[in-house]
Design a protein around this motif. Structure first.
Motif, PDB file in Angstrom:
ATOM      1  N   ARG A  82       0.833  -1.207   0.000  1.00 46.83           N
ATOM      2  CA  ARG A  82       0.000   0.000   0.000  1.00 46.83           C
ATOM      3  C   ARG A  82       0.857   1.243   0.000  1.00 46.83           C
ATOM      4  O   ARG A  82       1.952   1.254   0.562  1.00 46.83           O
ATOM      5  N   GLY A  83       0.325   2.294  -0.624  1.00 49.08           N
ATOM      6  CA  GLY A  83       1.020   3.578  -0.644  1.00 49.08           C
ATOM      7  C   GLY A  83       0.260   4.576  -1.474  1.00 49.08           C
ATOM      8  O   GLY A  83      -0.871   4.331  -1.906  1.00 49.08           O
ATOM      9  N   ALA A  84       0.895   5.725  -1.703  1.00 50.10           N
ATOM     10  CA  ALA A  84       0.316   6.791  -2.525  1.00 50.10           C
ATOM     11  C   ALA A  84       0.965   6.718  -3.899  1.00 50.10           C
ATOM     12  O   ALA A  84       2.187   6.848  -4.029  1.00 50.10           O
ATOM     13  N   TYR A  85       0.147   6.508  -4.929  1.00 50.97           N
ATOM     14  CA  TYR A  85       0.664   6.396  -6.292  1.00 50.97           C
ATOM     15  C   TYR A  85       0.838   7.785  -6.888  1.00 50.97           C
ATOM     16  O   TYR A  85      -0.052   8.630  -6.809  1.00 50.97           O
ATOM     17  N   VAL A  86       1.999   8.023  -7.494  1.00 50.72           N
ATOM     18  CA  VAL A  86       2.290   9.293  -8.154  1.00 50.72           C
ATOM     19  C   VAL A  86       2.728   8.986  -9.580  1.00 50.72           C
ATOM     20  O   VAL A  86       3.625   8.169  -9.797  1.00 50.72           O
ATOM     21  N   ASP A  87       2.074   9.628 -10.547  1.00 49.75           N
ATOM     22  CA  ASP A  87       2.528   9.488 -11.928  1.00 49.75           C
ATOM     23  C   ASP A  87       2.683  10.864 -12.533  1.00 49.75           C
ATOM     24  O   ASP A  87       2.244  11.866 -11.979  1.00 49.75           O
ATOM     25  N   GLY A  88       3.325  10.914 -13.646  1.00 52.80           N
ATOM     26  CA  GLY A  88       3.559  12.168 -14.345  1.00 52.80           C
ATOM     27  C   GLY A  88       4.628  11.953 -15.391  1.00 52.80           C
ATOM     28  O   GLY A  88       4.929  10.821 -15.767  1.00 52.80           O
ATOM     29  N   TRP A  89       5.223  13.057 -15.838  1.00 52.28           N
ATOM     30  CA  TRP A  89       6.258  12.983 -16.849  1.00 52.28           C
ATOM     31  C   TRP A  89       7.433  12.200 -16.275  1.00 52.28           C
ATOM     32  O   TRP A  89       8.036  12.598 -15.294  1.00 52.28           O
ATOM     33  N   GLU A  90       7.744  11.059 -16.869  1.00 55.71           N
ATOM     34  CA  GLU A  90       8.824  10.186 -16.454  1.00 55.71           C
ATOM     35  C   GLU A  90       8.739   9.812 -14.977  1.00 55.71           C
ATOM     36  O   GLU A  90       9.748   9.715 -14.273  1.00 55.71           O
ATOM     37  N   TRP A 141      10.389  12.876  -6.523  1.00 61.32           N
ATOM     38  CA  TRP A 141      11.672  12.520  -7.128  1.00 61.32           C
ATOM     39  C   TRP A 141      12.687  12.057  -6.097  1.00 61.32           C
ATOM     40  O   TRP A 141      13.816  11.732  -6.433  1.00 61.32           O
ATOM     41  N   ALA A 142      12.314  12.015  -4.813  1.00 56.48           N
ATOM     42  CA  ALA A 142      13.241  11.585  -3.768  1.00 56.48           C
ATOM     43  C   ALA A 142      13.480  10.080  -3.800  1.00 56.48           C
ATOM     44  O   ALA A 142      14.356   9.586  -3.118  1.00 56.48           O
ATOM     45  N   ALA A 143      12.708   9.362  -4.557  1.00 52.35           N
ATOM     46  CA  ALA A 143      12.848   7.904  -4.689  1.00 52.35           C
ATOM     47  C   ALA A 143      12.746   7.215  -3.335  1.00 52.35           C
ATOM     48  O   ALA A 143      13.476   6.281  -3.039  1.00 52.35           O
ATOM     49  N   ASP A 144      11.813   7.685  -2.502  1.00 49.46           N
ATOM     50  CA  ASP A 144      11.625   7.045  -1.197  1.00 49.46           C
ATOM     51  C   ASP A 144      10.556   5.960  -1.238  1.00 49.46           C
ATOM     52  O   ASP A 144      10.081   5.508  -0.226  1.00 49.46           O
ATOM     53  N   GLY A 145      10.210   5.538  -2.435  1.00 46.92           N
ATOM     54  CA  GLY A 145       9.237   4.471  -2.622  1.00 46.92           C
ATOM     55  C   GLY A 145       9.800   3.432  -3.571  1.00 46.92           C
ATOM     56  O   GLY A 145      10.987   3.145  -3.552  1.00 46.92           O
ATOM     57  N   ILE A 146       8.923   2.865  -4.403  1.00 46.77           N
ATOM     58  CA  ILE A 146       9.343   1.897  -5.419  1.00 46.77           C
ATOM     59  C   ILE A 146       8.778   2.321  -6.773  1.00 46.77           C
ATOM     60  O   ILE A 146       7.754   2.992  -6.850  1.00 46.77           O
ATOM     61  N   TRP A 147       9.455   1.927  -7.816  1.00 50.95           N
ATOM     62  CA  TRP A 147       9.026   2.219  -9.178  1.00 50.95           C
ATOM     63  C   TRP A 147       7.881   1.275  -9.551  1.00 50.95           C
ATOM     64  O   TRP A 147       7.835   0.134  -9.088  1.00 50.95           O
ATOM     65  N   VAL A 148       6.945   1.754 -10.382  1.00 54.73           N
ATOM     66  CA  VAL A 148       5.774   0.975 -10.772  1.00 54.73           C
ATOM     67  C   VAL A 148       5.708   0.864 -12.290  1.00 54.73           C
ATOM     68  O   VAL A 148       5.852   1.862 -13.000  1.00 54.73           O
ATOM     69  N   GLU A 149       5.500  -0.344 -12.782  1.00 51.94           N
ATOM     70  CA  GLU A 149       5.293  -0.617 -14.211  1.00 51.94           C
ATOM     71  C   GLU A 149       3.925  -1.234 -14.391  1.00 51.94           C
ATOM     72  O   GLU A 149       3.445  -1.953 -13.523  1.00 51.94           O
ATOM     73  N   GLY A 150       3.296  -0.955 -15.540  1.00 53.34           N
ATOM     74  CA  GLY A 150       2.079  -1.662 -15.906  1.00 53.34           C
ATOM     75  C   GLY A 150       0.787  -0.922 -15.684  1.00 53.34           C
ATOM     76  O   GLY A 150      -0.278  -1.502 -15.832  1.00 53.34           O
ATOM     77  N   ALA A 201      -1.681   2.192 -16.872  1.00 53.53           N
ATOM     78  CA  ALA A 201      -1.907   3.160 -17.939  1.00 53.53           C
ATOM     79  C   ALA A 201      -1.750   4.566 -17.383  1.00 53.53           C
ATOM     80  O   ALA A 201      -2.194   4.852 -16.278  1.00 53.53           O
ATOM     81  N   PRO A 202      -1.087   5.452 -18.122  1.00 58.06           N
ATOM     82  CA  PRO A 202      -0.921   6.823 -17.646  1.00 58.06           C
ATOM     83  C   PRO A 202      -2.266   7.483 -17.370  1.00 58.06           C
ATOM     84  O   PRO A 202      -3.242   7.229 -18.053  1.00 58.06           O
ATOM     85  N   MET A 203      -2.289   8.327 -16.353  1.00 59.14           N
ATOM     86  CA  MET A 203      -3.458   9.136 -16.002  1.00 59.14           C
ATOM     87  C   MET A 203      -4.658   8.290 -15.598  1.00 59.14           C
ATOM     88  O   MET A 203      -5.783   8.711 -15.721  1.00 59.14           O
ATOM     89  N   THR A 204      -4.430   7.088 -15.100  1.00 60.36           N
ATOM     90  CA  THR A 204      -5.521   6.225 -14.671  1.00 60.36           C
ATOM     91  C   THR A 204      -6.024   6.612 -13.291  1.00 60.36           C
ATOM     92  O   THR A 204      -7.202   6.521 -13.012  1.00 60.36           O
ATOM     93  N   GLY A 248      13.734   1.698 -12.563  1.00 56.43           N
ATOM     94  CA  GLY A 248      12.959   2.882 -12.892  1.00 56.43           C
ATOM     95  C   GLY A 248      13.759   3.992 -13.537  1.00 56.43           C
ATOM     96  O   GLY A 248      14.891   3.801 -13.982  1.00 56.43           O
ATOM     97  N   HIS A 249      13.133   5.156 -13.581  1.00 59.78           N
ATOM     98  CA  HIS A 249      13.724   6.316 -14.253  1.00 59.78           C
ATOM     99  C   HIS A 249      15.068   6.687 -13.623  1.00 59.78           C
ATOM    100  O   HIS A 249      15.172   6.856 -12.414  1.00 59.78           O
ATOM    101  N   LEU A 250      16.081   6.776 -14.441  1.00 59.24           N
ATOM    102  CA  LEU A 250      17.449   7.112 -14.041  1.00 59.24           C
ATOM    103  C   LEU A 250      18.038   6.116 -13.040  1.00 59.24           C
ATOM    104  O   LEU A 250      19.018   6.413 -12.376  1.00 59.24           O
ATOM    105  N   GLY A 251      17.421   4.946 -12.893  1.00 54.28           N
ATOM    106  CA  GLY A 251      17.951   3.916 -12.020  1.00 54.28           C
ATOM    107  C   GLY A 251      18.029   4.310 -10.556  1.00 54.28           C
ATOM    108  O   GLY A 251      18.872   3.813  -9.825  1.00 54.28           O
ATOM    109  N   LYS A 252      17.125   5.179 -10.116  1.00 51.84           N
ATOM    110  CA  LYS A 252      17.163   5.697  -8.751  1.00 51.84           C
ATOM    111  C   LYS A 252      16.414   4.844  -7.747  1.00 51.84           C
ATOM    112  O   LYS A 252      16.513   5.076  -6.548  1.00 51.84           O
ATOM    113  N   TRP A 253      15.655   3.889  -8.183  1.00 51.12           N
ATOM    114  CA  TRP A 253      14.726   3.179  -7.314  1.00 51.12           C
ATOM    115  C   TRP A 253      15.277   1.809  -6.924  1.00 51.12           C
ATOM    116  O   TRP A 253      15.817   1.093  -7.754  1.00 51.12           O
TER     117      TRP A 253
END
Length: 154
Positions: A76-84, A98-107, A109-112, A137-142
């Motif tokens: 469980r957590g707060a989902y954040v999406d946007g540009w990259e 952008w602090a990467a204090d969570g995990i990256w999510v794949e799969g 659809a944008p703006m869902t 994830g983006h820039l390998g930060k996650w």
């Protein structure tokens, strides 16, 4: 001399028919998340039964991602999406996506989902190697990535 023959016109008609068919299929897809699963994108993370997933706290998954490598988890957590950006964070509120204090999510659809929507996600974990220079994830930060099988609003 006119090079367009009946074969060229037929190819255009077939192409137009395929475009219309695919457009109608996309238009019929339900992308609603009200009280049920969210819509998923073409990356097609495999679907699993969420009742078989191991419940894991987001902080635990982030701290020890290798422990959950390849496992079906529920987090469980707060989902954040946007540009990259496509990540599950502690919260809400999310202080810095952008602090990467969570995990990256794949799969997903944008703006869902609305930004910072609290959700429960089920999916397969892919952990960054501890000795690797970069992560997921983006820039390998996650530290980990979740290939999402299901999403429920909370």
């Amino acid at each position: 001399m006119n090079r367009q023959s009946g074969g060229g016109v037929a190819a255009k008609v077939v192409t137009l028919g395929l475009v219309v068919a695919l457009t109608s299929l996309l238009a019929r897809m339900d992308v609603s998340v009200a009280g049920r699963d969210a819509a998923f994108n073409s990356f097609a993370c495999p679907r699993f039964n969420p009742t078989r997933a191991l419940p894991v706290a987001l902080e635990e998954l982030r701290a020890h991602p290798v422990r959950y490598q390849g496992r079906l988890v529920k987090v469980r957590g707060a989902y954040v999406d946007g540009w990259e950006m496509s990540a599950l964070h502690p919260g809400p509120p999310v202080r810095d996506p952008w602090a990467a204090d969570g995990i990256w999510v794949e799969g997903i659809a944008p703006m869902t989902l609305p930004t910072e929507q609290v959700v429960e996600m089920t999916g397969i974990v892919s952990a960054a190697r501890p000795d690797a220079v970069s992560g997921k994830g983006h820039l390998g930060k996650w530290p980990a990535q979740l290939c999402v099988s299901s999403v429920w609003r909370l």
